[in-house]
Design a protein around this motif. Structure first.
Motif, mmCIF file in Angstrom:
data_model
loop_
_atom_site.group_PDB
_atom_site.id
_atom_site.type_symbol
_atom_site.label_atom_id
_atom_site.label_comp_id
_atom_site.label_asym_id
_atom_site.label_seq_id
_atom_site.Cartn_x
_atom_site.Cartn_y
_atom_site.Cartn_z
ATOM 1 N N HIS A 13 111.907 15.172 46.027
ATOM 2 C CA HIS A 13 110.823 14.676 45.174
ATOM 3 C C HIS A 13 111.380 14.222 43.825
ATOM 4 O O HIS A 13 110.949 13.199 43.272
ATOM 5 C CB HIS A 13 109.775 15.769 44.962
ATOM 6 N N LEU A 14 112.341 14.996 43.300
ATOM 7 C CA LEU A 14 112.957 14.626 42.027
ATOM 8 C C LEU A 14 113.767 13.337 42.167
ATOM 9 O O LEU A 14 113.727 12.461 41.284
ATOM 10 C CB LEU A 14 113.844 15.769 41.545
ATOM 11 N N ILE A 15 114.501 13.210 43.280
ATOM 12 C CA ILE A 15 115.291 11.993 43.526
ATOM 13 C C ILE A 15 114.391 10.777 43.621
ATOM 14 O O ILE A 15 114.672 9.717 43.049
ATOM 15 C CB ILE A 15 116.130 12.158 44.808
ATOM 16 N N GLU A 16 113.279 10.915 44.342
ATOM 17 C CA GLU A 16 112.348 9.797 44.492
ATOM 18 C C GLU A 16 111.672 9.465 43.166
ATOM 19 O O GLU A 16 111.395 8.297 42.868
ATOM 20 C CB GLU A 16 111.309 10.129 45.556
ATOM 21 N N ALA A 17 111.392 10.469 42.351
ATOM 22 C CA ALA A 17 110.775 10.225 41.045
ATOM 23 C C ALA A 17 111.709 9.452 40.126
ATOM 24 O O ALA A 17 111.247 8.706 39.244
ATOM 25 C CB ALA A 17 110.381 11.553 40.399
#
Length: 315
Positions: free
Chosen positions: A156-160
């Motif tokens: 989720h952090l990578i996609e954000a």
């Protein structure tokens, strides 16, 4: 005891000296009995079963009556197709763990020793000790959860940040970073205990004298802390080098998937699958004996090198 009495005691036979030692310190020997019994029962008596590594062990015949096959199991293992890959995977995991995991507890111990607020220092120590008590199964579950391609907080952090979701548990290249990184998180804090104990035993007058001489905090670390940590650090390094072919089989087995098997296929997992899964006890005993001999050879060599270069050794 005078020097003359000590000299006279040394000249007596070993049996007499042993009897006098027991008679003089029998309370201490009684306190040692549980520990001695533990090592005898669980460490030395089982060594009787090492001989099955040279036999075709059958439970119906027992150890003594099983057929003797000599070095057949060792030859089978070293000639197996995946032997080289398993040795390389096991060695790389431990080398990476040693390179990153050995200096980190020392750095943490030095940093904790420099903290002035005792309450904050105690809280920090407790916080970094806690992961050590998490079981391997729970830790593996946390890794699967945090690094999930769909619901994992890391993805989720990578996609954000504009990146794409990564299948960490499927890609073979991510197994070693996850294995070593999780081990650092779990054990680095716990491994600082020995170094913190060494630092707290330093005479405070050394720091006071250094302060009077105008030494900065960095110079105190460089000229007081590090010299005191070198002996215990060298001994711990020697011990760690003696387990370069012994990995955390439980965690490797739990983290292994069909996608990362190229890097997660270590000797411990192979021994588990073949020994318990296929009941090839003699074969896997031979593998275990071989690894122990190699580890023993490594620790003896590293100990000899350390004794020659730094005059610090285990024995």
């Amino acid at each position: 005891m005078s020097q003359a009495q000590k000299t006279d005691l040394r000249n007596q036979p070993l049996g007499v000296r042993f009897q006098k030692a027991i008679g003089r310190d029998w309370q201490l020997w009684v306190l040692m009995l549980p520990a001695l019994a533990f090592f005898l029962v669980f460490c030395y008596f089982p060594m009787y079963g090492i001989q099955i590594a040279f036999k075709d062990y059958k439970a119906a015949f027992g150890i003594l009556d099983s057929e003797w096959v000599g070095l057949e199991h060792f030859q089978t293992f070293f000639s197996s197709y995946y032997c080289g890959r398993m040795f390389a995977n096991t060695l790389l995991l431990n080398v990476y763990g040693l390179l990153f995991g050995f200096p980190l507890p020392i750095l943490l111990a030095i940093m904790l020793n420099q903290l002035g607020l005792e309450r904050f220092k105690g809280f920090t120590q407790t916080a970094i000790y806690v992961p050590h008590f998490i079981s391997t199964v729970v830790l593996a579950g946390m890794i699967y959860l945090f690094f999930s391609p769909e619901n994992g907080i890391i993805n989720h952090l990578i996609e954000a940040l504009g990146g794409q979701s990564i299948y960490f548990m499927i890609e073979a290249s991510w197994f070693r970073p996850l294995f070593v990184g999780s081990d650092l998180w779990q054990n680095a804090g716990w491994n600082t205990i020995l170094y913190i104990a060494t630092l707290t035993s330093i005479d405070p007058q050394l720091y006071e004298a250094a302060t009077i001489d105008g030494a900065t905090r960095f110079k105190k670390i460089l000229h007081i802390d590090i010299p005191h940590l070198i002996p215990i650090s060298v001994m711990m390094l020697i011990l760690n080098c003696g387990s370069l072919l012994s990995s955390n089989t439980d965690k490797a087995l739990l983290l292994q998937t069909s996608g990362n098997i190229a890097t997660s296929d270590i000797i411990g997992v192979y021994v588990y699958n073949v020994g318990l899964g296929k009941a090839q006890y003699s074969y896997t005993s031979a593998i275990g004996l071989c690894l122990n001999v190699i580890n023993f050879t490594i620790i003896m060599c590293v100990n000899a090198i350390s004794r020659k270069l730094s005059e610090i050794s285990l024995f």
